[in-house]
Design an enzyme around this catalytic site. Structure first.
Site, PDB file in Angstrom:
ATOM      1  N   CYS A   1      28.061  47.031 -52.903  1.00 17.28           N
ATOM      2  CA  CYS A   1      28.743  46.891 -53.926  1.00 17.28           C
ATOM      3  C   CYS A   1      29.682  48.154 -54.046  1.00 17.28           C
ATOM      4  CB  CYS A   1      28.292  46.736 -55.246  1.00 17.28           C
ATOM      5  SG  CYS A   1      28.942  46.679 -56.849  1.00 17.28           S
TER       6      CYS A   1
ATOM      7  N   ASP B   1      42.313  53.265 -61.559  1.00 15.05           N
ATOM      8  CA  ASP B   1      42.445  52.081 -60.525  1.00 15.05           C
ATOM      9  C   ASP B   1      43.077  52.407 -59.369  1.00 15.05           C
ATOM     10  OD1 ASP B   1      42.036  48.780 -61.040  1.00 15.05           O
ATOM     11  OD2 ASP B   1      43.462  49.325 -59.578  1.00 15.05           O
TER      12      ASP B   1
ATOM     13  N   HIS C   1      24.054  47.582 -61.867  1.00 15.76           N
ATOM     14  CA  HIS C   1      24.907  46.503 -61.369  1.00 15.76           C
ATOM     15  C   HIS C   1      25.035  45.193 -62.302  1.00 15.76           C
ATOM     16  CE1 HIS C   1      26.859  44.297 -58.276  1.00 15.76           C
ATOM     17  NE2 HIS C   1      26.262  43.292 -58.633  1.00 15.76           N
TER      18      HIS C   1
ATOM     19  N   ASN D   1      38.302  40.011 -65.941  1.00 16.57           N
ATOM     20  CA  ASN D   1      38.583  38.972 -65.003  1.00 16.57           C
ATOM     21  C   ASN D   1      37.282  38.726 -64.627  1.00 16.57           C
ATOM     22  OD1 ASN D   1      41.408  39.374 -65.083  1.00 16.57           O
ATOM     23  ND2 ASN D   1      41.573  40.590 -63.370  1.00 16.57           N
TER      24      ASN D   1
ATOM     25  N   GLY E   1      40.561  35.785 -61.218  1.00 16.05           N
ATOM     26  CA  GLY E   1      41.234  37.010 -60.462  1.00 16.05           C
ATOM     27  C   GLY E   1      40.135  38.052 -60.233  1.00 16.05           C
TER      28      GLY E   1
ATOM     29  N   HIS F   1      31.409  43.578 -59.549  1.00 13.35           N
ATOM     30  CA  HIS F   1      30.743  44.464 -60.458  1.00 13.35           C
ATOM     31  C   HIS F   1      31.339  44.422 -61.787  1.00 13.35           C
ATOM     32  CE1 HIS F   1      28.339  48.248 -60.789  1.00 13.35           C
ATOM     33  NE2 HIS F   1      29.132  48.138 -61.962  1.00 13.35           N
TER      34      HIS F   1
ATOM     35  N   HIS G   1      33.531  44.879 -64.816  1.00 10.64           N
ATOM     36  CA  HIS G   1      34.649  46.145 -65.079  1.00 10.64           C
ATOM     37  C   HIS G   1      35.673  45.530 -66.234  1.00 10.64           C
ATOM     38  CE1 HIS G   1      35.809  44.071 -61.451  1.00 10.64           C
ATOM     39  NE2 HIS G   1      37.391  44.210 -61.902  1.00 10.64           N
TER      40      HIS G   1
ATOM     41  N   HIS H   1      39.356  46.502 -67.191  1.00 15.52           N
ATOM     42  CA  HIS H   1      40.558  47.237 -67.163  1.00 15.52           C
ATOM     43  C   HIS H   1      41.165  47.704 -68.363  1.00 15.52           C
ATOM     44  CE1 HIS H   1      41.304  45.322 -63.012  1.00 15.52           C
ATOM     45  NE2 HIS H   1      40.621  44.270 -63.387  1.00 15.52           N
TER      46      HIS H   1
HETATM   47  P1  DGP Z   1      39.728  42.603 -60.452  1.00 12.50           P
HETATM   48  O1  DGP Z   1      40.586  42.202 -59.576  1.00 12.50           O
HETATM   49  O2  DGP Z   1      39.610  42.246 -61.879  1.00 12.50           O
HETATM   50  O3  DGP Z   1      38.137  42.432 -59.793  1.00 12.50           O
HETATM   51  O4  DGP Z   1      39.857  44.245 -60.222  1.00 12.50           O
HETATM   52  C1  DGP Z   1      39.427  45.014 -59.364  1.00 12.50           C
HETATM   53  C2  DGP Z   1      40.188  46.476 -59.465  1.00 12.50           C
HETATM   54  O5  DGP Z   1      39.681  47.434 -58.463  1.00 12.50           O
HETATM   55  C3  DGP Z   1      41.741  46.099 -58.859  1.00 12.50           C
HETATM   56  O6  DGP Z   1      42.600  46.327 -59.559  1.00 12.50           O
HETATM   57  C4  DGP Z   1      41.436  47.247 -57.832  1.00 12.50           C
HETATM   58  C5  DGP Z   1      40.558  48.248 -57.995  1.00 12.50           C
HETATM   59  N1  DGP Z   1      39.767  48.688 -56.899  1.00 12.50           N
HETATM   60  C6  DGP Z   1      38.948  48.067 -55.936  1.00 12.50           C
HETATM   61  N2  DGP Z   1      38.490  48.885 -54.968  1.00 12.50           N
HETATM   62  C7  DGP Z   1      38.831  50.090 -55.642  1.00 12.50           C
HETATM   63  C8  DGP Z   1      38.282  51.497 -55.300  1.00 12.50           C
HETATM   64  O7  DGP Z   1      37.614  51.697 -54.189  1.00 12.50           O
HETATM   65  N3  DGP Z   1      38.528  52.361 -55.935  1.00 12.50           N
HETATM   66  C9  DGP Z   1      39.240  52.325 -57.086  1.00 12.50           C
HETATM   67  N4  DGP Z   1      39.615  53.403 -57.979  1.00 12.50           N
HETATM   68  N5  DGP Z   1      39.853  51.170 -57.696  1.00 12.50           N
HETATM   69  C10 DGP Z   1      39.419  50.043 -56.865  1.00 12.50           C
END
Ligand code: DGP
Length: 112
Positions: A4, A30, A46, A85, A91, A96, A98, A100
């Site tokens: 993860c 992000d 998790h 999401n 989307g 995991h 999260h 935004h």
């Molecule tokens: P979602 O699509 O809602 O699952 O958003 C996942 C977000 O995670 C996406 O906007 C890009 C971000 N993301 C993915 N991998 C990484 C990473 O390794 N580091 C950071 N800082 N953000 C990441």
């Protein structure tokens, strides 16, 4: 949890630009920002998606919603959008939980 990416970020095994951290919650910027400020706020434990929030883990989710206004205050913004999401059709690309937190521009409603 093995494999993860956000667990690895929470554990410090993958670097991130942190905005806030305590024993239960991590907030980091992000990698693909959709607004001038785009932060992801995660529980360190998790939880795969919002459907897995239970009475046993919901205190950490409540804590996230206490932390978000503190982050906004620390970073100097009052207006923001919080997005979760939940599931592929919504989307969710990282499994995991999260949230935004986006700020610094106008947002349309309804979302696309
Ligand atoms: P979602 O699509 O809602 O699952 O958003 C996942 C977000 O995670 C996406 O906007 C890009 C971000 N993301 C993915 N991998 C990484 C990473 O390794 N580091 C950071 N800082 N953000 C990441």
């Amino acid at each position: 949890m093995d494999n993860c990416i956000f667990c690895k970020i929470a554990a410090g095994e993958i670097p991130s630009r942190k905005a806030y951290e305590d024993d239960r919650v991590l907030a980091f910027y992000d990698l693909e920002p959709q607004a001038p400020t785009h932060i992801l706020v995660i529980p360190k434990q998790h939880i795969a998606w919002a459907n897995d929030i239970t009475p046993e883990n919901s205190a950490d989710i409540a804590h996230i919603f206490e932390v978000i206004p503190q982050i906004a205050k620390d970073l100097g913004f009052t207006d923001y959008r919080i997005i979760n999401n939940c599931g592929d059709q919504a989307g969710q690309s990282v499994k995991h939980l999260h949230f935004h937190v986006l700020s610094g521009r106008d947002f349309t409603w309804p979302p696309g």
